[in-house]
Every structure is written in structure tokens, then in C-alpha cells.
Write a protein that holds these residues in place. Sequence first.
Motif, PDB file in Angstrom:
ATOM      1  N   PHE A  10       0.839  -1.195   0.000  1.00  0.00           N
ATOM      2  CA  PHE A  10       0.000   0.000   0.000  1.00  0.00           C
ATOM      3  C   PHE A  10       0.877   1.248   0.000  1.00  0.00           C
ATOM      4  N   PRO A  11       1.430   1.644  -1.138  1.00  0.00           N
ATOM      5  CA  PRO A  11       2.284   2.844  -1.180  1.00  0.00           C
ATOM      6  C   PRO A  11       1.472   4.130  -1.214  1.00  0.00           C
ATOM      7  N   HIS A  12       0.627   4.317  -0.205  1.00  0.00           N
ATOM      8  CA  HIS A  12      -0.211   5.505  -0.107  1.00  0.00           C
ATOM      9  C   HIS A  12       0.253   6.338   1.082  1.00  0.00           C
ATOM     10  N   ARG A  13       0.230   7.649   0.915  1.00  0.00           N
ATOM     11  CA  ARG A  13       0.684   8.525   1.996  1.00  0.00           C
ATOM     12  C   ARG A  13      -0.146   8.360   3.258  1.00  0.00           C
ATOM     13  N   ILE A  67      -1.146   5.831   4.631  1.00  0.00           N
ATOM     14  CA  ILE A  67      -0.763   4.680   5.438  1.00  0.00           C
ATOM     15  C   ILE A  67       0.747   4.577   5.654  1.00  0.00           C
ATOM     16  N   MET A  68       1.546   5.205   4.789  1.00  0.00           N
ATOM     17  CA  MET A  68       2.995   5.031   4.873  1.00  0.00           C
ATOM     18  C   MET A  68       3.579   5.625   6.153  1.00  0.00           C
ATOM     19  N   TRP A  69       3.246   6.880   6.453  1.00  0.00           N
ATOM     20  CA  TRP A  69       3.834   7.514   7.641  1.00  0.00           C
ATOM     21  C   TRP A  69       3.360   6.860   8.932  1.00  0.00           C
ATOM     22  N   PRO A  70       2.067   6.557   9.085  1.00  0.00           N
ATOM     23  CA  PRO A  70       1.676   5.803  10.286  1.00  0.00           C
ATOM     24  C   PRO A  70       2.380   4.458  10.397  1.00  0.00           C
ATOM     25  N   THR A  71       2.648   3.827   9.254  1.00  0.00           N
ATOM     26  CA  THR A  71       3.351   2.542   9.289  1.00  0.00           C
ATOM     27  C   THR A  71       4.791   2.718   9.756  1.00  0.00           C
ATOM     28  N   VAL A 107      -7.334   2.066   3.282  1.00  0.00           N
ATOM     29  CA  VAL A 107      -7.074   1.704   1.892  1.00  0.00           C
ATOM     30  C   VAL A 107      -7.954   0.543   1.457  1.00  0.00           C
ATOM     31  N   THR A 108      -8.042  -0.503   2.296  1.00  0.00           N
ATOM     32  CA  THR A 108      -8.778  -1.703   1.899  1.00  0.00           C
ATOM     33  C   THR A 108     -10.284  -1.469   1.790  1.00  0.00           C
ATOM     34  N   ARG A 109     -10.805  -0.504   2.525  1.00  0.00           N
ATOM     35  CA  ARG A 109     -12.258  -0.277   2.468  1.00  0.00           C
ATOM     36  C   ARG A 109     -12.691   0.287   1.122  1.00  0.00           C
ATOM     37  N   THR A 114     -13.102 -10.870 -12.378  1.00  0.00           N
ATOM     38  CA  THR A 114     -13.305  -9.562 -12.999  1.00  0.00           C
ATOM     39  C   THR A 114     -13.817  -8.546 -12.016  1.00  0.00           C
ATOM     40  N   ALA A 115     -14.230  -9.002 -10.847  1.00  0.00           N
ATOM     41  CA  ALA A 115     -14.738  -8.058  -9.851  1.00  0.00           C
ATOM     42  C   ALA A 115     -13.631  -7.380  -9.078  1.00  0.00           C
ATOM     43  N   ASP A 116     -12.409  -7.928  -9.178  1.00  0.00           N
ATOM     44  CA  ASP A 116     -11.298  -7.323  -8.471  1.00  0.00           C
ATOM     45  C   ASP A 116     -10.905  -6.020  -9.126  1.00  0.00           C
ATOM     46  N   GLY A 117     -10.519  -5.067  -8.320  1.00  0.00           N
ATOM     47  CA  GLY A 117     -10.117  -3.777  -8.847  1.00  0.00           C
ATOM     48  C   GLY A 117      -9.009  -3.168  -8.044  1.00  0.00           C
ATOM     49  N   ILE A 118      -8.685  -1.946  -8.382  1.00  0.00           N
ATOM     50  CA  ILE A 118      -7.603  -1.234  -7.719  1.00  0.00           C
ATOM     51  C   ILE A 118      -8.191  -0.345  -6.654  1.00  0.00           C
ATOM     52  N   ALA A 119      -7.447  -0.146  -5.604  1.00  0.00           N
ATOM     53  CA  ALA A 119      -7.907   0.771  -4.563  1.00  0.00           C
ATOM     54  C   ALA A 119      -8.027   2.167  -5.134  1.00  0.00           C
ATOM     55  N   THR A 120      -9.149   2.769  -4.920  1.00  0.00           N
ATOM     56  CA  THR A 120      -9.346   4.110  -5.446  1.00  0.00           C
ATOM     57  C   THR A 120      -8.544   5.108  -4.671  1.00  0.00           C
ATOM     58  N   SER A 121      -8.105   6.159  -5.346  1.00  0.00           N
ATOM     59  CA  SER A 121      -7.312   7.205  -4.725  1.00  0.00           C
ATOM     60  C   SER A 121      -8.083   8.507  -4.774  1.00  0.00           C
TER      61      SER A 121
END
Length: 365
Positions: A129-132, A134-138, A203-205, A289-296
Motif C-alpha cells: 500500500f504505497p499511499h501517503r 498509510i505510509m507515515w503511520p506505518t 485503503v482496503t475499504r 473480474t470483480a477485483d479492482g484497484i484501490a481508489t485514490s
Amino acid sequence: MSPPVGTLVHELGRNWLGKADIAVQTILLAFGFVVVGLRLWSRRLQGTSWQGSDWMIVAATIFMVGRYSVELVLILLCGMGLHTDEVASIGGPDLFVQFDQLTYAGDILWITIVALIQLSILHYYLRRFPHRIIMWPTYITMGLCTALWIASTFATAFFCTPPKKIWLSDVQGHCGNRKMLHLGSSVSEMILHGVILLLPIPVTRDMILSRARKVALGCIYFLGIVIIVISAVRIKVEFDLDPEDPTYGSARKSLFTSVVPLLGIIAACLPILPPAIQRVFGASLFSSTADGIATSPVSSGYWKTTVLSKRQMEELEIPLVTVTMPPMAKKLSELAHGQIKITSDWEIHSARNSARLERDSIRRA
């Protein structure tokens, strides 16, 4: 041939706490070996090398084998699970010196194992999850886990001054409050378990997942909640221990203590197992086909993508696009269970006006 008189091996038949401890640890450790093996196989199927999280989980498994061996010796040779007066009448008072030494080593191993599992999960978060958001809390949580690891190790290792006073009570020195030490360490570990479990939720939600992946994600969270509950029960058992009957009470505590890192190893491996499971069952159980990318948080009608340049990884916002691959590359993608691997010739066409984006122009961006 019967064991010699003076040992506690022949008492295992009526040591029901010891047998329960051995059975639970053996089953969970065997299952842990399976999931770690599947995790490493998944890396090979993906064509990727071991990452930091893999090395840490392998190290945690090796240390867990060491702690399992310590538990076996405590049960078979030191009578853990039997009452103290029975152990003293069979093995003599000198047996308690060995019991305290092995308990001391097992506590330090447990602290190390739990810390490695926590850091492995957090490292996986950073790569997955290279999202800001979540990155700093991690990164902060990794720092807290490392600090607690160091503090708990030193506090346990030097609980008594000198340390050998832990197993030799007649040695000159002093010791701290054992229950307060274990309470502070255990509560801190439980809080960090909860933080690690909650970190990826933002992110996962927002991810679009198939039903199978939702079930798998639910199992991971359920396992994490079970670990937290067991950690809480372990604290309660710690406070109920009778200091006059350490061999019997330690077996009850050990039964819960050993389950926490073993379930942690399993939970840490579950998100990485789909490639191996798909290969074993011959079906894409975790992809559809129902799998997708986490929206930003980007503009409507746009996907956030990552472009690899010679200088750095750059995140760009571009319109929704269709990736067109040569027939051979498309066939390889299907064989790879939907994982698109672009190697050389490729084109991107806009979904709006079919404008062609050249490879060189993307690199310049």
C-alpha cells in the motif's frame, strides 16, 4: 525401556496441561511451516525475490522452532504442567534452577519472535500500500515496535542484577517486579497488535474485491482479532499465577503464550498465498473480474498510476486507458492469472478520444 527414575518423562501420561501444550504447539507449528513454504513458493511463482518481510517471517519461524524446543524440555524434563511438590519429589530442588533458566531463555525468544512478526507485517504494508495515508503511520508503528522490542529484551534480560539471580536466589543482588514487567510488555504488545490490524483499513475499504478476496480478507482480520483476545486472556492468566506453584501455573500461561506468535506467522503469510493456492487448486480462486484497484483521492474518471522513469517513481493522474498488448504478451498475461507484465512493445490509447500515448512521451513525463 522405561526412563530412569528421577526424571519426569514418565510422568507425561498424567500431565494433561503439558500434553495439551505440546499438541497445540505441534499442530500450529506444522501449519506455520506449510504457510511459510507456500509464501516462499508464491514469491517464486511471481518471479520476485525475497523481500524484507519474507526474511523476517522466516527468521521468526526459526526462532519459534527454538522456543518450541525449550518448551519440550520444560515439559519433559522439568515437569512443567505438574504441581511443584510433585516435581520436587521426583527431580529434586536442583531441577528448578534449570526450569528458571529455560523460562528465561523462552521469554527472550518470545519477545524477539513477536517483534519480527510485527515488523514483517508492517514492511508488507509499505510494499503493498504505497499511499501517503498509510505510509507515515506505518513508519511510526515500526519505530514503536522496534523500541518496544529493545526495551522488553533489556528489561527481561536484566530483570535481576546480576541476571543469574533469576535462577539462583541465594546470589547477592536484587530483582524487579515480575508481574509489572510482564503487564507493561503484554499490554504494549496488545495495543500494537490492534494498531497494526487497523492500519490498512483506510485503503482496503475502498478496494473493489471479488467475493473470494473479501472472504480471505475477513479471515485475516478475524485471525488478528483472535490474537488480540488471546493476548488479553494471557494477561489475565499471568496475574492469576500462584508463585508457590510455578511449574503448574507456567503451563497454563505457556499454552496462550505460544499461540500468539504461531497465529501471527500464519496471519502474516495469508495475504501472499494466492499464487500458490491458485497453482495447487488449478483455479483462480482469488481473482475475478470483480477485483479492482484501490481508489485514490483523485479527480473523477481518472486512475492514479505509477510511471517508472530513470530518476524515480513518479505518480501521475491520467485518464482511464486501455493497455493494448501484442498477442503473445496477452497470452502470457492470461497464463499469469491476470497479472499484466509489459516487457517491450506496447501502446496506450485513451478511452475518450483514442489518442495514442507513445512510450517515450510517458518516460519523459
